[in-house]
Design a protein around this motif. Structure first.
Motif, PDB file in Angstrom:
ATOM      1  N   SER A   1       0.126  -1.147  -0.020  1.00  0.00           N
ATOM      2  CA  SER A   1      -0.070  -0.441  -0.455  1.00  0.00           C
ATOM      3  C   SER A   1       0.825   1.026  -0.260  1.00  0.00           C
ATOM      4  O   SER A   1       1.057   1.850  -1.262  1.00  0.00           O
ATOM      5  CB  SER A   1      -1.070   0.497   1.202  1.00  0.00           C
ATOM      6  N   ARG A   2       1.531   1.256   1.221  1.00  0.00           N
ATOM      7  CA  ARG A   2       2.972   2.481   0.563  1.00  0.00           C
ATOM      8  C   ARG A   2       3.236   2.501  -0.645  1.00  0.00           C
ATOM      9  O   ARG A   2       3.709   3.773  -1.067  1.00  0.00           O
ATOM     10  CB  ARG A   2       3.775   2.587   2.076  1.00  0.00           C
ATOM     11  N   PHE A   3       4.164   1.727  -1.308  1.00  0.00           N
ATOM     12  CA  PHE A   3       4.927   1.606  -2.498  1.00  0.00           C
ATOM     13  C   PHE A   3       3.214   2.390  -3.656  1.00  0.00           C
ATOM     14  O   PHE A   3       4.236   3.902  -4.121  1.00  0.00           O
ATOM     15  CB  PHE A   3       4.823   0.336  -2.943  1.00  0.00           C
ATOM     16  N   ALA A   4       2.098   1.575  -3.638  1.00  0.00           N
ATOM     17  CA  ALA A   4       1.236   1.811  -4.585  1.00  0.00           C
ATOM     18  C   ALA A   4       0.977   3.223  -4.078  1.00  0.00           C
ATOM     19  O   ALA A   4       0.662   4.151  -5.201  1.00  0.00           O
ATOM     20  CB  ALA A   4       0.194   1.312  -4.035  1.00  0.00           C
ATOM     21  N   GLY A   5       1.190   4.508  -3.044  1.00  0.00           N
ATOM     22  CA  GLY A   5       0.199   5.089  -2.836  1.00  0.00           C
ATOM     23  C   GLY A   5       1.610   5.934  -2.705  1.00  0.00           C
ATOM     24  O   GLY A   5       1.009   7.061  -2.578  1.00  0.00           O
ATOM     25  N   LYS A   6       2.767   5.714  -2.845  1.00  0.00           N
ATOM     26  CA  LYS A   6       4.176   6.569  -2.888  1.00  0.00           C
ATOM     27  C   LYS A   6       3.808   6.881  -4.578  1.00  0.00           C
ATOM     28  O   LYS A   6       4.590   8.344  -5.049  1.00  0.00           O
ATOM     29  CB  LYS A   6       5.419   6.145  -3.032  1.00  0.00           C
ATOM     30  N   VAL A   7       3.327   5.918  -5.236  1.00  0.00           N
ATOM     31  CA  VAL A   7       3.767   6.686  -7.140  1.00  0.00           C
ATOM     32  C   VAL A   7       2.591   7.616  -7.138  1.00  0.00           C
ATOM     33  O   VAL A   7       2.924   8.620  -8.272  1.00  0.00           O
ATOM     34  CB  VAL A   7       3.120   5.573  -8.053  1.00  0.00           C
ATOM     35  N   VAL A   8       1.620   7.450  -6.324  1.00  0.00           N
ATOM     36  CA  VAL A   8      -0.283   8.591  -6.950  1.00  0.00           C
ATOM     37  C   VAL A   8       0.479   9.875  -6.273  1.00  0.00           C
ATOM     38  O   VAL A   8       1.053  11.060  -6.619  1.00  0.00           O
ATOM     39  CB  VAL A   8      -1.120   7.493  -5.845  1.00  0.00           C
ATOM     40  N   GLU A   9       1.451  10.116  -5.041  1.00  0.00           N
ATOM     41  CA  GLU A   9       2.141  11.294  -4.147  1.00  0.00           C
ATOM     42  C   GLU A   9       3.167  11.913  -4.938  1.00  0.00           C
ATOM     43  O   GLU A   9       3.337  13.226  -5.194  1.00  0.00           O
ATOM     44  CB  GLU A   9       2.824  10.262  -2.821  1.00  0.00           C
ATOM     45  N   ARG A  10       4.188  10.925  -5.873  1.00  0.00           N
ATOM     46  CA  ARG A  10       5.301  11.624  -6.681  1.00  0.00           C
ATOM     47  C   ARG A  10       4.449  12.403  -7.693  1.00  0.00           C
ATOM     48  O   ARG A  10       5.063  12.988  -8.415  1.00  0.00           O
ATOM     49  CB  ARG A  10       6.177  10.320  -6.903  1.00  0.00           C
ATOM     50  N   LEU A  11       3.499  11.043  -8.975  1.00  0.00           N
ATOM     51  CA  LEU A  11       2.910  12.142  -9.500  1.00  0.00           C
ATOM     52  C   LEU A  11       1.723  13.071  -9.367  1.00  0.00           C
ATOM     53  O   LEU A  11       0.965  12.868  -9.977  1.00  0.00           O
ATOM     54  CB  LEU A  11       1.951  10.660 -10.548  1.00  0.00           C
ATOM     55  N   PHE A  12       2.252  13.536  -8.921  1.00  0.00           N
ATOM     56  CA  PHE A  12       1.482  15.366  -8.230  1.00  0.00           C
ATOM     57  C   PHE A  12       0.193  14.568  -7.448  1.00  0.00           C
ATOM     58  O   PHE A  12      -1.003  15.748  -8.357  1.00  0.00           O
ATOM     59  CB  PHE A  12       1.424  15.743  -9.527  1.00  0.00           C
ATOM     60  N   ASN A  13       0.092  14.002  -7.033  1.00  0.00           N
ATOM     61  CA  ASN A  13      -1.279  13.613  -6.182  1.00  0.00           C
ATOM     62  C   ASN A  13      -2.221  13.389  -6.963  1.00  0.00           C
ATOM     63  O   ASN A  13      -3.651  13.228  -6.907  1.00  0.00           O
ATOM     64  CB  ASN A  13      -1.516  14.545  -5.330  1.00  0.00           C
ATOM     65  N   THR A  14      -2.151  12.910  -8.480  1.00  0.00           N
ATOM     66  CA  THR A  14      -3.238  12.234  -9.472  1.00  0.00           C
ATOM     67  C   THR A  14      -2.506  11.592 -10.527  1.00  0.00           C
ATOM     68  O   THR A  14      -1.912  12.280 -10.874  1.00  0.00           O
ATOM     69  CB  THR A  14      -4.095  13.237  -9.738  1.00  0.00           C
ATOM     70  N   ILE A  15      -2.998  10.565 -10.335  1.00  0.00           N
ATOM     71  CA  ILE A  15      -2.649   9.139 -11.753  1.00  0.00           C
ATOM     72  C   ILE A  15      -3.989   9.430 -12.563  1.00  0.00           C
ATOM     73  O   ILE A  15      -3.734   8.282 -13.777  1.00  0.00           O
ATOM     74  CB  ILE A  15      -1.949   8.264 -11.578  1.00  0.00           C
ATOM     75  N   THR A  16      -5.245  10.551 -12.545  1.00  0.00           N
ATOM     76  CA  THR A  16      -6.208   9.585 -13.499  1.00  0.00           C
ATOM     77  C   THR A  16      -5.690  10.139 -15.315  1.00  0.00           C
ATOM     78  O   THR A  16      -5.562  11.232 -15.213  1.00  0.00           O
ATOM     79  CB  THR A  16      -7.517  10.710 -13.541  1.00  0.00           C
ATOM     80  N   ASP A  17      -6.070   9.213 -15.649  1.00  0.00           N
ATOM     81  CA  ASP A  17      -5.963   8.736 -16.889  1.00  0.00           C
ATOM     82  C   ASP A  17      -4.359   8.829 -17.699  1.00  0.00           C
ATOM     83  O   ASP A  17      -4.026   9.349 -18.484  1.00  0.00           O
ATOM     84  CB  ASP A  17      -6.980   9.894 -18.229  1.00  0.00           C
ATOM     85  N   LYS A  18      -3.664   9.120 -16.626  1.00  0.00           N
ATOM     86  CA  LYS A  18      -1.966   9.147 -16.492  1.00  0.00           C
ATOM     87  C   LYS A  18      -1.578   6.968 -16.668  1.00  0.00           C
ATOM     88  O   LYS A  18      -2.639   6.203 -16.072  1.00  0.00           O
ATOM     89  CB  LYS A  18      -1.398   9.397 -15.996  1.00  0.00           C
ATOM     90  N   ARG A  19      -0.891   7.253 -18.210  1.00  0.00           N
ATOM     91  CA  ARG A  19       0.073   5.865 -18.781  1.00  0.00           C
ATOM     92  C   ARG A  19       0.993   5.871 -17.544  1.00  0.00           C
ATOM     93  O   ARG A  19       1.549   6.575 -17.234  1.00  0.00           O
ATOM     94  CB  ARG A  19       0.469   6.159 -20.096  1.00  0.00           C
TER      95      ARG A  19
END
Length: 244
Positions: free
Chosen positions: A74-92
């Motif tokens: 969960s922490r690893f996946a959450g870091k992906v979202v956080e580092r990608l400016f807190n949103t990954i909607t429609d991001k590849r």
């Protein structure tokens, strides 16, 4: 987590602990989490046996190992979202590896399944490559993990690729979930050039040459180690746009 907070390197810590012959260096490398059909099952058996014997403290100890493994994913996946400016909607997002470990097509309890579910629920579009896991198995695992979602809807958000380069093309980020040797020998300059910028790489198995990736221009995140930020990224944080 302590290493990341203090600037220590988990590889050096594991090497030091591994010099103790009673432990050895195996299974000390940090990662996004363990998987497979055996280890978690054996731990759950220990929890059950301990509870049956009224050894509540022992049961709690082994249950915590399982809980920490879930938290790590969960922490690893959450870091992906956080580092990608807190949103990954429609991001590849390109996912390298889906098996629970290298040299197998076995996906049972694979951390990649959990990470995929997390990212899909956040609105990402996943492009997955694994050298051995078949496309039908990947879709089966994801649809099974997300029973409330429309199976066809899941398939619209996921594409399985036959090579790492096509998976990474036009991606915002790469997420490494399996320690395949192949992933250490890829032409990351070629991959970087094909990605959207800023380009992120999340090494969930700590297998890549992170300093070399930073020099190319990647913003790198990994497990158990703090990686220097690419100087090419520093200006992006204050100029984010909808293309990110």
């Amino acid at each position: 987590m302590v290493c990341e907070a203090t600037g220590a390197d988990i590889t050096e810590v594991a090497k030091a602990i591994g010099t103790d012959s009673r432990i050895g260096p195996k299974f000390l490398q940090a990662s996004v989490g363990f998987g497979g059909s055996c280890f978690q099952k054996d731990l759950l058996n220990l929890v059950y046996i301990s509870e049956c014997l009224n050894l509540s403290e022992v049961a709690a100890y082994w249950q915590q190992v399982i809980d920490m493994n879930e938290y790590q994913k969960s922490r690893f996946a959450g870091k992906v979202v956080e580092r990608l400016f807190n949103t990954i909607t429609d991001k590849r997002i390109a996912m390298f590896g889906f098996a629970f470990k290298k040299n197998t097509g076995d996906t049972r309890e694979s951390p990649a399944i959990y990470v995929s579910k997390y990212l899909l629920e956040e609105g990402a579009k996943l492009h997955i490559y694994d050298p051995k896991v078949e496309e039908k198995q990947i879709f089966f695992d994801l649809v099974t993990m997300m029973p409330t979602e429309d199976p066809e809807g899941v398939k619209e958000l996921v594409k399985v690729h036959s090579d790492a380069y096509s998976a990474a093309k036009d991606a915002h980020a790469i997420v490494i979930c399996t320690e395949w040797d192949e992933f250490t020998t890829l032409d990351y300059q070629k991959i970087y050039d094909s990605m959207l910028k800023p380009a992120f790489l999340f090494d969930g198995r700590k297998i890549c040459d992170h300093e070399a990736l930073v020099k190319i221009g990647f913003h790198v995140e990994t497990i158990g180690k703090r990686v220097s930020r690419s100087p090419l990224l520093r200006g992006w944080a204050s100029t984010t746009t909808s293309t990110f």
